[in-house]
Design a protein around this motif. Structure first.
Motif, PDB file in Angstrom:
ATOM      1  N   ASP A  60       0.742  -1.229   0.062  1.00 50.29           N
ATOM      2  CA  ASP A  60       0.019  -0.054  -0.258  1.00 50.29           C
ATOM      3  C   ASP A  60       0.688   1.230  -0.002  1.00 50.29           C
ATOM      4  O   ASP A  60       1.987   1.217   0.333  1.00 50.29           O
ATOM      5  CB  ASP A  60      -1.044  -0.160   1.224  1.00 50.29           C
ATOM      6  CG  ASP A  60      -1.954  -0.944   1.026  1.00 50.29           C
ATOM      7  OD1 ASP A  60      -2.988  -0.697   0.038  1.00 50.29           O
ATOM      8  OD2 ASP A  60      -2.462  -1.621   1.883  1.00 50.29           O
ATOM      9  N   ALA A  61       0.345   2.367  -0.350  1.00 49.75           N
ATOM     10  CA  ALA A  61       0.726   3.708  -0.357  1.00 49.75           C
ATOM     11  C   ALA A  61       0.964   4.008   1.016  1.00 49.75           C
ATOM     12  O   ALA A  61       0.420   3.623   1.873  1.00 49.75           O
ATOM     13  CB  ALA A  61       0.078   4.767  -1.040  1.00 49.75           C
ATOM     14  N   LYS A  62       2.049   4.702   1.298  1.00 52.53           N
ATOM     15  CA  LYS A  62       2.158   5.560   2.555  1.00 52.53           C
ATOM     16  C   LYS A  62       1.398   6.630   2.696  1.00 52.53           C
ATOM     17  O   LYS A  62       1.226   7.484   1.536  1.00 52.53           O
ATOM     18  CB  LYS A  62       3.569   5.809   3.192  1.00 52.53           C
ATOM     19  CG  LYS A  62       4.374   6.632   2.188  1.00 52.53           C
ATOM     20  CD  LYS A  62       5.781   6.960   3.056  1.00 52.53           C
ATOM     21  CE  LYS A  62       7.146   6.131   2.310  1.00 52.53           C
ATOM     22  NZ  LYS A  62       8.296   6.955   2.791  1.00 52.53           N
ATOM     23  N   ASN A  63       0.933   7.065   3.701  1.00 46.67           N
ATOM     24  CA  ASN A  63      -0.085   8.383   3.889  1.00 46.67           C
ATOM     25  C   ASN A  63       0.792   9.392   4.106  1.00 46.67           C
ATOM     26  O   ASN A  63       0.707   9.586   5.499  1.00 46.67           O
ATOM     27  CB  ASN A  63      -1.179   7.851   4.955  1.00 46.67           C
ATOM     28  CG  ASN A  63      -2.437   8.938   4.695  1.00 46.67           C
ATOM     29  OD1 ASN A  63      -2.097  10.070   4.238  1.00 46.67           O
ATOM     30  ND2 ASN A  63      -3.347   8.446   5.101  1.00 46.67           N
ATOM     31  N   LEU A  64       1.312  10.013   3.265  1.00 44.59           N
ATOM     32  CA  LEU A  64       2.258  11.179   3.650  1.00 44.59           C
ATOM     33  C   LEU A  64       1.610  12.435   4.109  1.00 44.59           C
ATOM     34  O   LEU A  64       2.239  12.880   5.199  1.00 44.59           O
ATOM     35  CB  LEU A  64       2.946  11.540   2.267  1.00 44.59           C
ATOM     36  CG  LEU A  64       4.190  12.529   2.370  1.00 44.59           C
ATOM     37  CD1 LEU A  64       5.473  11.552   3.179  1.00 44.59           C
ATOM     38  CD2 LEU A  64       4.794  12.764   0.909  1.00 44.59           C
TER      39      LEU A  64
END
Ligand code: FAD
Ligand code: SF4
Ligand code: SF4
Lengths: 443, 413
Positions: A301-305
């Motif tokens: 998953d993408a990191k939640n920047l």
């Protein structure tokens, strides 16, 4: 001439309830008989068509009026009718090819939509979402005369959202700015220039991917010491923000440096050949997460920047999208203001026609779908008020509408879609929780 | 000598619409507008209401000085163009001044025709085309007990109504067997005629004036049907003809009006013409016609202006369609298109209502109504686009307004 607000009709949301016509007739004549409505929705089988004045830019009703009874209002753009001058000749109805001005027997003269002075009754009455009052023109009126601080002819891809973001943001931030653009599409399309000339009309420098925030820190402090008020702004890609650039970013945020860091998130290293980044979502094709016999796109998953930045307790953190320009502009204003006191971070989603594989004309639609499906959420944060949603998360459109628009998801298998759905749900709950937590804390 | 890039002769609908089109494309090129009226631009169409007093003369101006300034236009009023040297690109004004131009638009409109009636030249009579004419009529109104109007076209009928409303006994003399013969058939005209009769206006149809003579303060009019009418006010409204006298010897080809092609170019380089003065292609056949109506003047002016300024978006003139709206004693008559170019697919009339639809090969060629609502502008566009109505034919015939709006919304909204 400025830009004007307008009533927009989405026939796909209309079910022919006639509430708009009843509201208009009531507002204008006191009688609910829809024959008196200035907006006319016409049923055509199962679909609905519209006859309504478009408040034309080059109005033929006006040109056809022998009595100077019709005129375009410079401020509102509305074509106004002056009953004291009208001679009832009906020639305006010959000029108008839209059914926008018609003879009304009850009134005994022609009638047309006047947008209710900027608060149209029909729009308020439509709870199906078929009528909206678009006020985005205000942005143009407010910033249209401001100078575009990038040169013409940047070499972005056709339909590039990043170029839009660059031009819009800098125009608003203004010329008293030093700009940092670490490697990525932003300098790649020419903003740092060629042969000793820059692609911007403000000082611009090209730090390493790793040290953008620290270089900008130094520059800002230098100017401060000189007593000069200068905006220190970074326009960085998601790789330069979330991955390689993260330690210097995190340090500057933690120290509360007075800079504005804008992340242009196109979910990968697009400039160098579309490699994955920490912001690339699960399942997405990139050149380093290929699709083939075994590969099925990215497996993490993408990191939640933006959430990570919020946890730094920055002076201001917000997410934005070019499909919601009024929101974007409002956040830009608050971010600039906050950067005078501390660290401001703005995360703007930037669909990438080339890397995400969709037609170049559809960029804003893709951006809109990302938000309307909750794949991307719009919110803002400051340490005093906590996290606040910019638009409700209820009743999202099906995630398929977004995934199917993009070539990078074309290969997805049902389990992958299931995973994405679960992730979106989880992210929504997380953000909702934070937003409600704020409310609880403040109550 | 004054020099200008664009010279526009006339200051009415065709001229103003051309001016606006030029400024859309060319923000700076010098523009001069010349009109023989000593007034701000106004429309002849509003004049019946100036006569009746409904419109104050100072409130009918279509544009004011500030507008000319804002659009960087030199506005010369009260000066007529009297001669044109098209080869040298110079126009001569009645003031004696000459203007050198790059491009010239002729938008001088039309003027009343005086029929060759024995004695007409020697009696006092009125016409109605200019603001001056209207103010003279307005002044004469209170002292008018008996009025005679020659001609039952739009001008005559508008005037007759206003004279009647002012309390005069009005007689209209018309050669044709019915009123407004250019726009309506016998049934439709009879509804209009009945309304006039009910208000006490006498209509002498199928009658020709054979002689005029002075009688007391007014005129005596004799018709070939034997009627003798005394009038303290005589209005001649027997049609109009393009104003082209100043073109004599200029080389600009004139038939009944200035002959123009599909972008309103006249026969001579650097000259365009639009509006009532122009003779352009008709819509129903290619022959060049006079189509002296306001909407055509607006449209032709726009095309001419775009062509003059080199606007690449200019679209050729689709051809003149006869159309008009006519309000009489609070009733509405609308005529869009040709009665003859197709076959009648619906026609019904009662004392107060009338509707006729004419089609050819499932395409609309004309629609005519009295006190029946439909959108004339939408119908005009449907005719111009030659939209195939076969799939909605029944619906269109049954409910033309609704069906036309649907077509509009789907096709060009
Ligand atoms: C009483 C009346 C009622 C009408 N009602 C209707 C109606 O209901 N519907 C409809 O469609 N049409 C109607 N018309 C016709 C309509 O007004 C004309 O079709 C329209 O005005 C044509 O516009 P135009 O610009 O071509 O010419 P015009 O309006 O005739 O203007 C001509 C201009 O040229 C100027 N001019 C003329 N000669 C010279 C010269 N030598 N030098 C300098 N300037 C010159 C004049 O001063 C004027 O400014 C009506 C006309 C009248 C008189
Ligand atoms: S009434 Fe018709 S012509 Fe006039 S502004 Fe509205 S849509 Fe345009
Ligand atoms: S009906 Fe009234 S508003 Fe329409 S063209 Fe005639 S005078 Fe103008």
């Amino acid at each position: 001439m400025g830009a004007f607000n307008t009533i927009a009709f989405k026939p796909e949301h209309c079910d022919g309830c006639n509430a708009c016509m009843t509201a208009c007739a009531t507002a204008k004549t006191g009688s609910a008989d829809i024959i008196n409505s200035r907006i006319q929705v016409v049923a055509d089988g199962d679909t609905f068509e519209l006859a309504l004045c478009r408040q034309c830019g080059d109005p033929k009703c006006v040109a056809n009026c022998p009595a100077a009874a019709l005129a375009k209002d410079d401020a509102s753009g509305v074509i106004a009718w002056d009953g004291s001058k009208c001679v009832n000749c009906l020639l305006c109805t010959v000029g108008c090819a839209y059914g926008g001005i018609v003879y009304n027997a009850a009134a005994g003269h022609v009638v047309k939509c006047d947008s209710c002075g900027g608060d149209p009754a029909c729009v308020k009455a439509c709870d199906r979402g078929a009528l909206t009052y678009l006020t985005t023109a205000n942005i143009y009126n407010e910033v249209g005369d401001l100078e575009d601080l990038f040169v013409p002819g940047l070499a972005g891809c056709q339909g590039c959202n990043t170029e839009l973001i660059m031009r819009h943001t800098l125009r608003r931030i203004g010329p008293d700015t030093v700009l940092a653009t670490p490697p990525g599409c932003v300098p790649g399309m020419g903003s740092v220039g060629y042969n000793g000339l820059t692609g911007t009309k403000v000082p611009v420098f090209h730090p390493l991917l790793t040290n953008t925030a620290s270089m900008l820190t130094g520059i800002k402090r230098h100017y401060k010491r000189q007593g000069r008020e200068v905006n220190a702004v970074a326009l960085a890609g998601d790789g330069g923000t979330a991955d390689v650039g993260f330690q210097s970013l995190s340090g500057a945020a933690e120290r509360g440096e007075q800079i504005l860091f804008i992340c242009v998130d196109n979910e990968g290293y697009m400039n160098t050949g579309m490699q994955r980044s920490g912001c690339t979502p699960f399942g997405a094709w990139t050149s380093t997460t290929p699709v083939g016999e075994r590969g099925k796109g990215k497996t993490q998953d993408a990191k939640n920047l933006p959430l990570l930045m919020m946890m730094h307790n920055c002076e201001y953190v917000a997410t934005a999208s070019t499909a919601f320009m009024e929101d974007l502009y409002a956040k830009l204003d608050r971010a600039i203001d906050a950067s005078k006191r501390g660290f401001a971070y703005l995360h703007i989603y930037s669909p990438c026609t080339t890397g995400w594989r969709f037609p170049s004309a559809e960029n804003i639609e893709v951006a809109r779908k990302a938000v309307e499906t909750n794949f991307v959420m719009l919110w803002e944060f400051n340490p005093r008020d906590g996290l606040r949603l910019s638009r409700p998360l209820d009743e999202p459109r099906p995630i398929d509408e977004y995934l199917e628009a993009l070539g990078k998801y074309r290969h997805l298998e049902p389990e992958q879609v299931g995973h994405i759905e679960a992730t979106v749900r989880k992210n929504v709950e997380q953000i909702r929780g934070l937003a409600e937590g704020r409310r609880a804390a403040m109550a | 000598m004054q020099q200008t890039e664009y010279l526009i002769v006339g200051a009415s609908h065709a001229a103003l619409s051309a001016l606006q089109a030029i400024r859309m494309q060319d923000a700076e090129g010098s523009i001069t507008m010349v009109t023989r009226d000593d007034a701000l631009p106004y429309s002849p169409t509003v004049l019946p209401y100036v006569v009746s007093g409904r419109s104050a003369p100072e409130r009918v101006a279509l544009k004011d000085g500030a507008w000319f300034e804002q659009n960087k236009v030199g506005f010369i009023r009260g000066a007529a163009v009297t001669a044109l040297d098209a080869a040298a690109r110079r126009a001569k004004l009645s003031s004696g001044e000459e203007i050198a131009y790059g491009k010239l638009l002729l938008a001088t409109g039309a003027a009343p025709i005086l029929p060759p009636i024995p004695g007409l030249k020697d009696v006092k009579f009125h016409v109605l085309r200019t603001l001056d004419d209207a103010m003279k009529l307005n002044k004469a109104l209170p002292n008018t007990k008996q009025a005679v109007v020659l001609g039952a076209g739009l001008v005559g009928m508008h005037a007759a109504e206003n004279l009647a409303k002012a309390g005069a006994q009005v007689t209209v003399v018309e050669m044709q067997p019915r009123v407004l013969a250019g726009y309506f058939d016998a049934e439709a005209s009879s509804i209009i005629e009945a309304a006039f009769a009910a208000k006490g206006v006498e209509l002498l149809l199928g009658a020709k004036v054979s002689r005029c003579e002075t009688a007391g303060q007014g005129a005596r009019v004799t018709t070939d049907t034997g009627a003798v009418l005394d009038a303290d006010l005589l209005l001649v409204a027997a049609g109009v003809a393009p104003v082209t006298d100043y073109l004599a010897g200029s080389g600009v080809a004139v038939d009944r009006g200035v002959l123009v092609d599909d972008t309103m170019r006249a026969s001579v380089d650097g000259v365009w013409a639009a509006g009532d003065v122009a003779q352009a292609k008709g819509f129903y056949d290619e022959a060049k016609i006079l189509n002296g109506i306001l909407p055509s003047a607006v449209e032709q002016g726009k095309i001419a202006g775009m062509a003059m300024a080199g606007d690449p978006a200019v679209r050729p003139w689709p051809g003149g369609v006869p159309l008009n709206t006519y309000t009489f004693f609070g009733q509405q008559a609308v005529s869009v298109g040709s009665q003859e170019a197709g076959e009648t697919v619906r026609k019904e009339a009662d004392a107060k209502h009338y509707l006729k639809i004419v089609m050819k090969d499932n395409r609309l060629t004309g629609i005519f109504g009295i006190n029946v609502p439909f959108d004339p502008g939408v119908m005009w566009e449907i005719i111009l686009r030659r939209i195939d109505l076969s799939s909605v034919r029944e619906a269109f015939i049954k409910d033309p307004q609704k069906t036309a709006r649907t077509i509009m919304s789907k096709t060009w909204r």
